[in-house]
Design a protein around this motif. Structure first.
Motif, PDB file in Angstrom:
ATOM      1  N   PRO A  90       0.789  -1.111  -0.024  1.00 55.77           N
ATOM      2  CA  PRO A  90      -0.146   0.003   0.119  1.00 55.77           C
ATOM      3  C   PRO A  90       0.823   1.150   0.041  1.00 55.77           C
ATOM      4  O   PRO A  90       1.943   1.404   0.826  1.00 55.77           O
ATOM      5  N   GLY A  91       0.566   2.249  -0.832  1.00 57.49           N
ATOM      6  CA  GLY A  91       1.281   3.532  -0.852  1.00 57.49           C
ATOM      7  C   GLY A  91       2.628   3.394  -2.083  1.00 57.49           C
ATOM      8  O   GLY A  91       3.268   4.191  -2.225  1.00 57.49           O
ATOM      9  N   ARG A  92       3.036   2.106  -2.281  1.00 50.46           N
ATOM     10  CA  ARG A  92       4.126   1.916  -3.194  1.00 50.46           C
ATOM     11  C   ARG A  92       3.762   1.053  -4.244  1.00 50.46           C
ATOM     12  O   ARG A  92       4.645  -0.163  -4.388  1.00 50.46           O
ATOM     13  N   THR A  93       2.778   1.103  -5.107  1.00 49.80           N
ATOM     14  CA  THR A  93       2.344   0.411  -6.093  1.00 49.80           C
ATOM     15  C   THR A  93       2.886   1.180  -7.346  1.00 49.80           C
ATOM     16  O   THR A  93       3.330   2.539  -7.413  1.00 49.80           O
ATOM     17  N   THR A  94       2.734   0.430  -8.302  1.00 49.18           N
ATOM     18  CA  THR A  94       3.212   1.004  -9.647  1.00 49.18           C
ATOM     19  C   THR A  94       2.129   2.360 -10.153  1.00 49.18           C
ATOM     20  O   THR A  94       0.912   2.138 -10.018  1.00 49.18           O
ATOM     21  N   MET A  95       2.703   3.356 -10.176  1.00 47.17           N
ATOM     22  CA  MET A  95       2.092   4.562 -10.461  1.00 47.17           C
ATOM     23  C   MET A  95       1.764   5.127 -11.875  1.00 47.17           C
ATOM     24  O   MET A  95       0.861   5.826 -12.423  1.00 47.17           O
ATOM     25  N   CYS A  96       2.549   4.478 -13.020  1.00 44.21           N
ATOM     26  CA  CYS A  96       2.431   4.820 -14.269  1.00 44.21           C
ATOM     27  C   CYS A  96       2.319   3.606 -15.232  1.00 44.21           C
ATOM     28  O   CYS A  96       2.934   2.583 -14.654  1.00 44.21           O
ATOM     29  N   PRO A  97       2.135   3.643 -16.452  1.00 44.62           N
ATOM     30  CA  PRO A  97       2.131   2.638 -17.289  1.00 44.62           C
ATOM     31  C   PRO A  97       3.329   2.084 -17.375  1.00 44.62           C
ATOM     32  O   PRO A  97       4.404   2.644 -17.444  1.00 44.62           O
ATOM     33  N   THR A  98       3.300   0.646 -17.381  1.00 44.40           N
ATOM     34  CA  THR A  98       4.803  -0.083 -17.084  1.00 44.40           C
ATOM     35  C   THR A  98       4.714  -1.232 -18.225  1.00 44.40           C
ATOM     36  O   THR A  98       3.788  -2.103 -18.090  1.00 44.40           O
ATOM     37  N   ARG A 148      14.731  -5.039  -7.040  1.00 44.95           N
ATOM     38  CA  ARG A 148      13.366  -4.407  -6.298  1.00 44.95           C
ATOM     39  C   ARG A 148      13.874  -2.733  -6.060  1.00 44.95           C
ATOM     40  O   ARG A 148      12.761  -1.919  -6.271  1.00 44.95           O
ATOM     41  N   GLU A 149      14.901  -2.493  -5.521  1.00 43.92           N
ATOM     42  CA  GLU A 149      15.279  -1.214  -5.132  1.00 43.92           C
ATOM     43  C   GLU A 149      15.201  -0.249  -6.383  1.00 43.92           C
ATOM     44  O   GLU A 149      14.722   0.880  -6.244  1.00 43.92           O
ATOM     45  N   ALA A 150      15.664  -0.701  -7.517  1.00 42.62           N
ATOM     46  CA  ALA A 150      15.616   0.103  -8.632  1.00 42.62           C
ATOM     47  C   ALA A 150      14.264   0.365  -9.199  1.00 42.62           C
ATOM     48  O   ALA A 150      13.896   1.141  -9.870  1.00 42.62           O
ATOM     49  N   LEU A 151      13.384  -0.876  -9.309  1.00 42.96           N
ATOM     50  CA  LEU A 151      12.185  -0.867  -9.714  1.00 42.96           C
ATOM     51  C   LEU A 151      10.978   0.021  -8.692  1.00 42.96           C
ATOM     52  O   LEU A 151       9.991   0.300  -9.039  1.00 42.96           O
ATOM     53  N   LEU A 152      11.260   0.247  -7.622  1.00 39.90           N
ATOM     54  CA  LEU A 152      10.653   1.083  -6.659  1.00 39.90           C
ATOM     55  C   LEU A 152      10.489   2.601  -7.188  1.00 39.90           C
ATOM     56  O   LEU A 152       9.618   3.426  -6.925  1.00 39.90           O
ATOM     57  N   LYS A 153      11.368   2.987  -8.052  1.00 38.37           N
ATOM     58  CA  LYS A 153      11.324   4.222  -8.869  1.00 38.37           C
ATOM     59  C   LYS A 153      10.170   4.331  -9.449  1.00 38.37           C
ATOM     60  O   LYS A 153       9.631   5.373  -9.697  1.00 38.37           O
TER      61      LYS A 153
END
Length: 655
Positions: A90-98, A148-153
């Motif tokens: 929650p709060g850390r989900t994908t925000m843009c089309p990926t 995972r750290e990179a993809l959190l961006k």
């Protein structure tokens, strides 16, 4: 653990494509070795290889926030990464089309397009060709934590004023507020390249987060989703179909399903919430919910399945077969496998593959006929007890027969060259209705109409007029195509192959007309969305129109490319048939000449003809082996003759 159904079928599909590609590569080598003058044939084969190399199976995930799309991706890819790959808390989900894919290499990367590019009318497709506009991060895919750290961006957000959000086309009602500011994504689009087995074998995944993302990127609805082979609409099992879900379904997915023929499935995710009540039967609850959702969305029941992506991921991490079965993830994978099989069938029936395989079969048949004729002539000469003078007479007659056949082939090639020029001259009239000038004139008329009357009604009328103009242009093109096809029929009728194959070579634009009509209906539905209905003239409406015009332009470009390819390749079956026949006759004539020269000195020396028979036989064996490698090879157009039913070039003298 239960068998990984999707992995098995994607691996099998990948092997099928690689086997076909190896077969075509071997045929290319065969042509170079046995038929030097075969540039046209090699071009046909290369087109088939390009189709196989570029083919991918795309799964698009559509749904509102918190429906579990990202967790579904994590579960799909969990066989390689034993942790969550993409942020899904929650709060850390994908925000843009990926978009998640593999380029076949070992290097993993994340490319991010800044949200500020929404202030322009430039399409996503155009930005793909401008690498300097993207922010790129490389990471070690073998290190799960670093990955995972990179993809959190991808989940990054920032606070902006409502006015700035509106300038980018966002609807404030679908944004989280923070005082006088609203939260918007930092990035407009993300491209994730991973060296994952499923992705390397051709799977491509597109995650579209929320109504805002679809409403703010018309290109996703008008271009990206229609290009997917499977679209999964995610719902929450504890909520069913909410108002925003229904809005998304009716605006973006119904037109896609009804007018573009895209296979859409509904996934009731998070079924594990149904497991907690001891007084209820979760299986019964799920059956009822599937029936309700199927009725509401007008989907067949088999296209509505319940899953728990979270539990499937956990089960795969813990190697827990009971939990994996309980998650019902296999039901989702079976639906994907059905879509994959449907896609494979379409690829197998593609014109490029059919032409290449038919070329192989036709070449094989010609070689068989020539080989059997050579064997019959050789057998007759070996049995003959004639004197040297009589043998010379027979060889002279054989030479003359081959020369006559060679002359017929040469004349037919000259006729085909003339026919090719005649067909090529059809290009200007064929493509005049869909020229860039004609399309630009339609775009300019639409822009002027909207400038005079920028209202929802004016927008609707402008879209209808624009697409009606496009349909009129295609109707003109269809008439020209009918004329060109009649010319093709006449050319085939005059050829030695006859007109049987002509219909398979016809230029057909029906798929383009269907696609453009579907695009029109999608655009008509999309312009009714709240973002566009409530918008005055802003970047979103301008981008919507620019996207519509760009998509029509893209389809026109594909159509023009298809027409050019057709004009180049329509006569190729005839040309290759005659050229190869001429090539074989030429070689046979050379061997007969060598044999005649030797016979003048020595009574019986048939080695030259024997060598030619052996050469043809070796070539045939190699070609037969290639054709047996693929179950997709078409049957020969006519049975290849057997030695017993081939008339020798000169009938044996009667006893």
């Amino acid at each position: 653990m239960e068998k990984a159904i999707l992995r098995q079928h994607i691996a099998e599909y990948d092997r099928w494509k690689k086997t076909l590609d190896q077969q075509f590569a071997a045929f290319n080598g065969w042509l170079e070795a046995h038929f030097p003058n075969s540039a046209g044939a090699r071009q046909v084969v290369q087109q088939a290889r390009t189709l196989l190399a570029e083919d991918q199976f795309t799964l698009a995930l559509v749904g509102e926030f918190s429906r579990g799309k990202t967790e579904l991706i994590n579960a799909l890819l969990a066989h390689t990464y034993d942790k969550r790959l993409l942020p899904s808390k929650p709060g850390r989900t994908t925000m843009c089309p990926t978009e998640i894919f593999s380029d076949g290499g070992e290097q993993a990367s994340l490319r991010l397009l800044p949200i500020e590019t929404l202030a322009t009318n430039t399409s996503l497709e155009s930005f793909r060709r401008i690498p300097q506009k993207w922010v790129t991060h490389h990471f070690n895919a073998d290190d799960a934590e670093a990955t995972r750290e990179a993809l959190l961006k991808v989940a990054a957000c920032k606070s902006v004023t409502p006015e700035e959000a509106a300038r980018y086309g966002f609807d404030r009602r679908h944004l989280d507020g923070k005082g006088n500011l609203v939260q918007i994504p930092v990035w407009r689009y993300a491209l994730i390249c991973l060296p994952h087995p499923l992705l390397a074998q051709g799977l491509r995944i597109i995650d579209t987060p929320g109504l805002n993302a679809l409403g703010n990127e018309p290109e996703l609805t008008l271009s990206t989703l229609p290009s997917a082979q499977a679209v999964a609409f995610l719902l929450s099992a504890d909520a069913g179909v909410s108002g925003t879900d229904l809005n998304m379904w009716e605006t973006h997915l119904v037109p896609l399903r009804e007018h573009r023929g895209t296979a859409v499935m509904a996934l009731l995710n998070k079924i594990d919430v149904l497991w907690g009540d001891p007084d209820e039967d979760p299986e019964q609850l799920l059956r009822l919910m599937r029936a309700q959702v199927g009725k509401l969305l007008a989907l067949p029941r088999e296209s509505v399945v319940g899953v728990s992506a979270k539990q499937a991921l956990l089960a795969r991490q813990q190697q827990n077969p009971e939990l994996l079965q309980q998650s019902q993830f296999a039901s989702f994978e079976r639906l994907l496998v059905q879509r994959l099989m449907e896609h494979r069938q379409k690829v197998a029936e593609h014109r490029s593959l059919h032409q290449a395989l038919t070329l192989m079969a036709d070449t094989r048949d010609l070689l068989k006929r020539r080989l059997n004729s050579g064997r019959s002539a050789l057998s007759h000469l070996q049995r003959s007890a004639s004197t040297s003078a009589e043998q010379l007479t027979e060889l002279a007659q054989l030479q003359q027969t081959v020369r006559d056949q060679h002359k017929v082939c040469h004349q037919e090639l000259l006729t085909l060259k003339s026919s090719q020029r005649m067909l090529t001259r059809q290009r200007s009239s064929l493509l005049a209705p869909v020229s860039s000038q004609q399309l630009q004139a339609l775009i300019d008329d639409t822009s002027r109409a909207l400038h005079e009357r920028w209202t929802p009604l004016g927008l609707a009328k402008a879209i209808d007029n624009f697409m009606q103009g496009v349909d009129h242009q295609l109707a003109n093109l269809e008439r020209e195509a009918d004329h060109a096809n009649r010319l093709l029929d006449a050319i085939f009728d005059r050829s030695s192959l006859g007109g049987g194959e002509a219909r398979e070579q016809h230029f057909n634009i029906s798929t383009f007309r269907i696609a453009l009509r579907g695009l029109h209906r999608q655009a008509a539905q999309l312009r009714r969305s709240p973002q566009l209905l409530l918008a005055r003239r802003n970047r979103l409406t301008e981008r919507f129109l620019a996207t519509l015009a760009s998509e029509v332009g893209r389809l026109y470009s594909q159509l023009i490319s298809a027409a050019d390819g057709w004009l180049d390749q329509a006569l190729e079956p005839l040309k290759q048939h005659v050229q190869y026949q001429k090539h074989l006759l030429n070689r046979h004539l050379i061997k007969l000449t060598e044999l005649k020269q030797k016979t003048q000195v020595k009574r019986t020396d048939l080695r030259a003809l024997e060598e030619e028979v052996l050469r043809n036989n070796a070539a045939l064996v190699a070609l037969e082996e290639m054709l047996t490698q693929s179950t997709s090879a078409p049957q020969p157009l006519a049975p290849a003759p057997k030695a017993s039913n081939v008339t020798p070039l000169k009938a044996p003298a009667s006893s």
